[in-house]
Design a protein around this motif. Structure first.
Motif, PDB file in Angstrom:
ATOM      1  N   PRO A  59       1.070  -1.036   0.397  1.00 37.53           N
ATOM      2  CA  PRO A  59       0.040  -0.271  -0.309  1.00 37.53           C
ATOM      3  C   PRO A  59       0.605   1.431  -0.403  1.00 37.53           C
ATOM      4  CG  PRO A  59      -0.277  -0.668   2.404  1.00 37.53           C
ATOM      5  CD  PRO A  59       0.587  -2.385   1.385  1.00 37.53           C
ATOM      6  N   LEU A  60       2.100   1.159   0.693  1.00 40.09           N
ATOM      7  CA  LEU A  60       3.245   2.526   0.569  1.00 40.09           C
ATOM      8  C   LEU A  60       3.367   2.604  -0.652  1.00 40.09           C
ATOM      9  CD1 LEU A  60       4.933   2.068   4.172  1.00 40.09           C
ATOM     10  CD2 LEU A  60       3.319   3.665   3.734  1.00 40.09           C
ATOM     11  N   ARG A  61       3.744   1.557  -1.612  1.00 42.53           N
ATOM     12  CA  ARG A  61       4.031   1.807  -3.135  1.00 42.53           C
ATOM     13  C   ARG A  61       3.223   2.453  -4.099  1.00 42.53           C
ATOM     14  NH1 ARG A  61       7.428  -3.027  -4.909  1.00 42.53           N
ATOM     15  NH2 ARG A  61       6.111  -4.396  -4.360  1.00 42.53           N
ATOM     16  N   ALA A  62       1.846   1.933  -3.207  1.00 39.42           N
ATOM     17  CA  ALA A  62       0.248   2.329  -3.860  1.00 39.42           C
ATOM     18  C   ALA A  62      -0.188   4.052  -3.690  1.00 39.42           C
ATOM     19  CB  ALA A  62      -0.576   1.877  -4.362  1.00 39.42           C
ATOM     20  N   ALA A  63       0.973   3.986  -2.824  1.00 41.35           N
ATOM     21  CA  ALA A  63       0.481   5.541  -2.128  1.00 41.35           C
ATOM     22  C   ALA A  63       1.662   6.457  -2.709  1.00 41.35           C
ATOM     23  CB  ALA A  63       0.331   5.765  -0.794  1.00 41.35           C
ATOM     24  N   GLY A  64       2.205   6.215  -3.643  1.00 39.54           N
ATOM     25  CA  GLY A  64       3.587   6.721  -4.036  1.00 39.54           C
ATOM     26  C   GLY A  64       5.143   6.761  -3.501  1.00 39.54           C
ATOM     27  N   LEU A  65       5.469   5.357  -2.390  1.00 40.88           N
ATOM     28  CA  LEU A  65       6.493   5.817  -1.681  1.00 40.88           C
ATOM     29  C   LEU A  65       7.293   4.693  -2.106  1.00 40.88           C
ATOM     30  CD1 LEU A  65       7.438   7.756   0.777  1.00 40.88           C
ATOM     31  CD2 LEU A  65       7.100   5.473   1.625  1.00 40.88           C
ATOM     32  N   MET A  66       7.601   4.558  -3.755  1.00 42.25           N
ATOM     33  CA  MET A  66       8.382   3.899  -5.170  1.00 42.25           C
ATOM     34  C   MET A  66      10.041   3.643  -4.040  1.00 42.25           C
ATOM     35  SD  MET A  66       8.001   1.723  -6.296  1.00 42.25           S
ATOM     36  CE  MET A  66       6.587   2.241  -7.322  1.00 42.25           C
ATOM     37  N   GLY A  67      10.494   5.160  -4.155  1.00 43.83           N
ATOM     38  CA  GLY A  67      11.848   4.598  -3.881  1.00 43.83           C
ATOM     39  C   GLY A  67      12.314   4.821  -2.942  1.00 43.83           C
ATOM     40  N   PRO A  68      11.599   4.882  -1.492  1.00 50.97           N
ATOM     41  CA  PRO A  68      11.249   4.538  -0.383  1.00 50.97           C
ATOM     42  C   PRO A  68      11.563   2.725  -0.174  1.00 50.97           C
ATOM     43  CG  PRO A  68      10.913   6.433   0.372  1.00 50.97           C
ATOM     44  CD  PRO A  68      11.249   5.603  -1.388  1.00 50.97           C
ATOM     45  N   VAL A  69      10.935   2.103  -1.067  1.00 48.51           N
ATOM     46  CA  VAL A  69      10.351   0.958  -0.375  1.00 48.51           C
ATOM     47  C   VAL A  69      11.264  -0.186  -1.238  1.00 48.51           C
ATOM     48  CG1 VAL A  69       8.517  -0.575  -0.966  1.00 48.51           C
ATOM     49  CG2 VAL A  69       7.258   1.581  -0.261  1.00 48.51           C
ATOM     50  N   LEU A  70      11.620   0.653  -2.511  1.00 43.55           N
ATOM     51  CA  LEU A  70      12.855  -0.181  -3.017  1.00 43.55           C
ATOM     52  C   LEU A  70      14.017  -0.395  -3.116  1.00 43.55           C
ATOM     53  CD1 LEU A  70      12.011   0.683  -6.296  1.00 43.55           C
ATOM     54  CD2 LEU A  70      11.532  -1.071  -5.895  1.00 43.55           C
ATOM     55  N   VAL A  71      14.274   0.963  -1.173  1.00 41.28           N
ATOM     56  CA  VAL A  71      15.661   0.418  -0.886  1.00 41.28           C
ATOM     57  C   VAL A  71      15.196  -0.542   0.440  1.00 41.28           C
ATOM     58  CG1 VAL A  71      17.125   2.166   0.851  1.00 41.28           C
ATOM     59  CG2 VAL A  71      16.995   3.365  -1.746  1.00 41.28           C
ATOM     60  N   MET A  72      14.397  -0.680   0.922  1.00 39.23           N
ATOM     61  CA  MET A  72      14.324  -1.371   1.676  1.00 39.23           C
ATOM     62  C   MET A  72      13.922  -2.836   1.416  1.00 39.23           C
ATOM     63  SD  MET A  72      14.063   0.682   4.873  1.00 39.23           S
ATOM     64  CE  MET A  72      15.132   1.958   3.886  1.00 39.23           C
ATOM     65  N   LEU A  73      13.806  -2.958   0.061  1.00 36.79           N
ATOM     66  CA  LEU A  73      13.883  -4.534  -0.224  1.00 36.79           C
ATOM     67  C   LEU A  73      14.767  -4.643  -0.435  1.00 36.79           C
ATOM     68  CD1 LEU A  73      10.446  -3.977  -2.984  1.00 36.79           C
ATOM     69  CD2 LEU A  73      10.609  -5.578  -0.996  1.00 36.79           C
ATOM     70  N   ARG A  74      15.699  -3.780  -1.580  1.00 32.31           N
ATOM     71  CA  ARG A  74      16.352  -4.272  -1.321  1.00 32.31           C
ATOM     72  C   ARG A  74      17.912  -4.437  -0.196  1.00 32.31           C
ATOM     73  NH1 ARG A  74      21.635  -2.023  -1.107  1.00 32.31           N
ATOM     74  NH2 ARG A  74      20.048   0.576  -1.528  1.00 32.31           N
ATOM     75  N   GLU A  75      17.608  -3.557   0.704  1.00 35.05           N
ATOM     76  CA  GLU A  75      18.841  -4.171   1.474  1.00 35.05           C
ATOM     77  C   GLU A  75      17.802  -5.301   2.503  1.00 35.05           C
ATOM     78  OE1 GLU A  75      18.222  -0.320   4.384  1.00 35.05           O
ATOM     79  OE2 GLU A  75      19.058   0.682   3.079  1.00 35.05           O
ATOM     80  N   HIS A  76      16.880  -5.678   2.978  1.00 30.56           N
ATOM     81  CA  HIS A  76      16.134  -6.655   3.217  1.00 30.56           C
ATOM     82  C   HIS A  76      17.294  -7.865   3.091  1.00 30.56           C
ATOM     83  CE1 HIS A  76      11.414  -5.078   4.315  1.00 30.56           C
ATOM     84  NE2 HIS A  76      12.974  -4.846   5.682  1.00 30.56           N
ATOM     85  N   GLY A  77      17.065  -8.205   1.569  1.00 32.21           N
ATOM     86  CA  GLY A  77      17.907  -8.492   0.384  1.00 32.21           C
ATOM     87  C   GLY A  77      18.968  -8.990   1.299  1.00 32.21           C
ATOM     88  N   GLU A  78      19.821  -8.319   1.667  1.00 32.65           N
ATOM     89  CA  GLU A  78      20.853  -8.209   1.565  1.00 32.65           C
ATOM     90  C   GLU A  78      21.482  -8.742   3.535  1.00 32.65           C
ATOM     91  OE1 GLU A  78      22.067  -4.224   1.605  1.00 32.65           O
ATOM     92  OE2 GLU A  78      22.812  -4.158  -0.450  1.00 32.65           O
ATOM     93  N   ILE A  79      20.144  -8.541   4.205  1.00 32.25           N
ATOM     94  CA  ILE A  79      20.127  -8.557   5.443  1.00 32.25           C
ATOM     95  C   ILE A  79      19.910 -10.271   5.787  1.00 32.25           C
ATOM     96  CG2 ILE A  79      18.239  -8.729   7.039  1.00 32.25           C
ATOM     97  CD1 ILE A  79      18.424  -5.585   6.842  1.00 32.25           C
ATOM     98  N   TRP A  80      18.953 -10.509   4.352  1.00 34.32           N
ATOM     99  CA  TRP A  80      18.452 -12.358   4.715  1.00 34.32           C
ATOM    100  C   TRP A  80      19.228 -12.693   3.941  1.00 34.32           C
ATOM    101  CZ3 TRP A  80      12.647 -13.650   5.124  1.00 34.32           C
ATOM    102  CH2 TRP A  80      12.301 -14.639   5.059  1.00 34.32           C
ATOM    103  N   ARG A  81      20.031 -12.711   2.610  1.00 38.39           N
ATOM    104  CA  ARG A  81      21.326 -13.624   2.334  1.00 38.39           C
ATOM    105  C   ARG A  81      22.547 -13.559   3.715  1.00 38.39           C
ATOM    106  NH1 ARG A  81      20.094 -10.426  -2.052  1.00 38.39           N
ATOM    107  NH2 ARG A  81      21.646  -8.864  -1.166  1.00 38.39           N
TER     108      ARG A  81
END
Length: 157
Positions: A59-81
């Protein structure tokens, strides 16, 4: 729901996860490994990432917060690994778990320093009441589906 805002509830989870990882690292450094501490913290971290990626970020992406969400997703991948590597190192009992744990704690510190003041307040401001209730409900007693992996957890190249 104990906390009045999503920010408070999600930050509480951050503190609990960090405390569990710190306790595991301290046990390793003291020569008193506590694998159950790592298992609890790892499960909590994976569940936390799941709740953000499945309930908060769309819902945050749908509300226009694309950039910060993409950064969080990338970092989640790093954290997960890094968490995968930490669990593997702890299972081998041959060392390296403390270093991986300290690496993970550093990643979480940098990640949370962005997520807490930027993403979470946007959730409090932009999500509708039904979505907030669903998130609070999951925080209270939701479980992550077996085998779920975060969106950007592909192995390191």
């Amino acid at each position: 729901m104990d906390e009045p805002t999503l920010t408070a509830a999600l930050e509480r989870e951050h503190h609990e996860i960090d405390a569990g990882l710190e306790a595991f690292a301290a046990g390793q450094e003291a020569g008193q490994p506590q694998p159950e501490q790592l298992a609890r913290a790892a499960a909590a971290l994976r569940r936390h990432i799941y709740l953000e990626e499945e309930f908060l970020f769309p819902p945050l992406r749908a509300a226009g917060l694309m950039g910060p969400v993409l950064v969080m997703l990338r970092e989640h991948g790093e954290i997960w690994r890094t968490l995968d590597e930490l669990e593997q190192a702890a299972a081998r009992s041959g060392g390296g778990a403390t270093d991986r744990c300290r690496e993970l704690l550093g990643q979480l510190e940098r990640h949370n320093a962005k997520e807490e003041p930027i993403v979470y307040p946007e959730g409090d401001a932009k999500l509708d009441d039904a979505t907030k209730q669903r998130l609070h409900g999951f925080i209270e007693d939701g479980t992550m589906p077996e085998g779920w992996v975060c969106a950007m957890a592909a192995p390191r190249g």
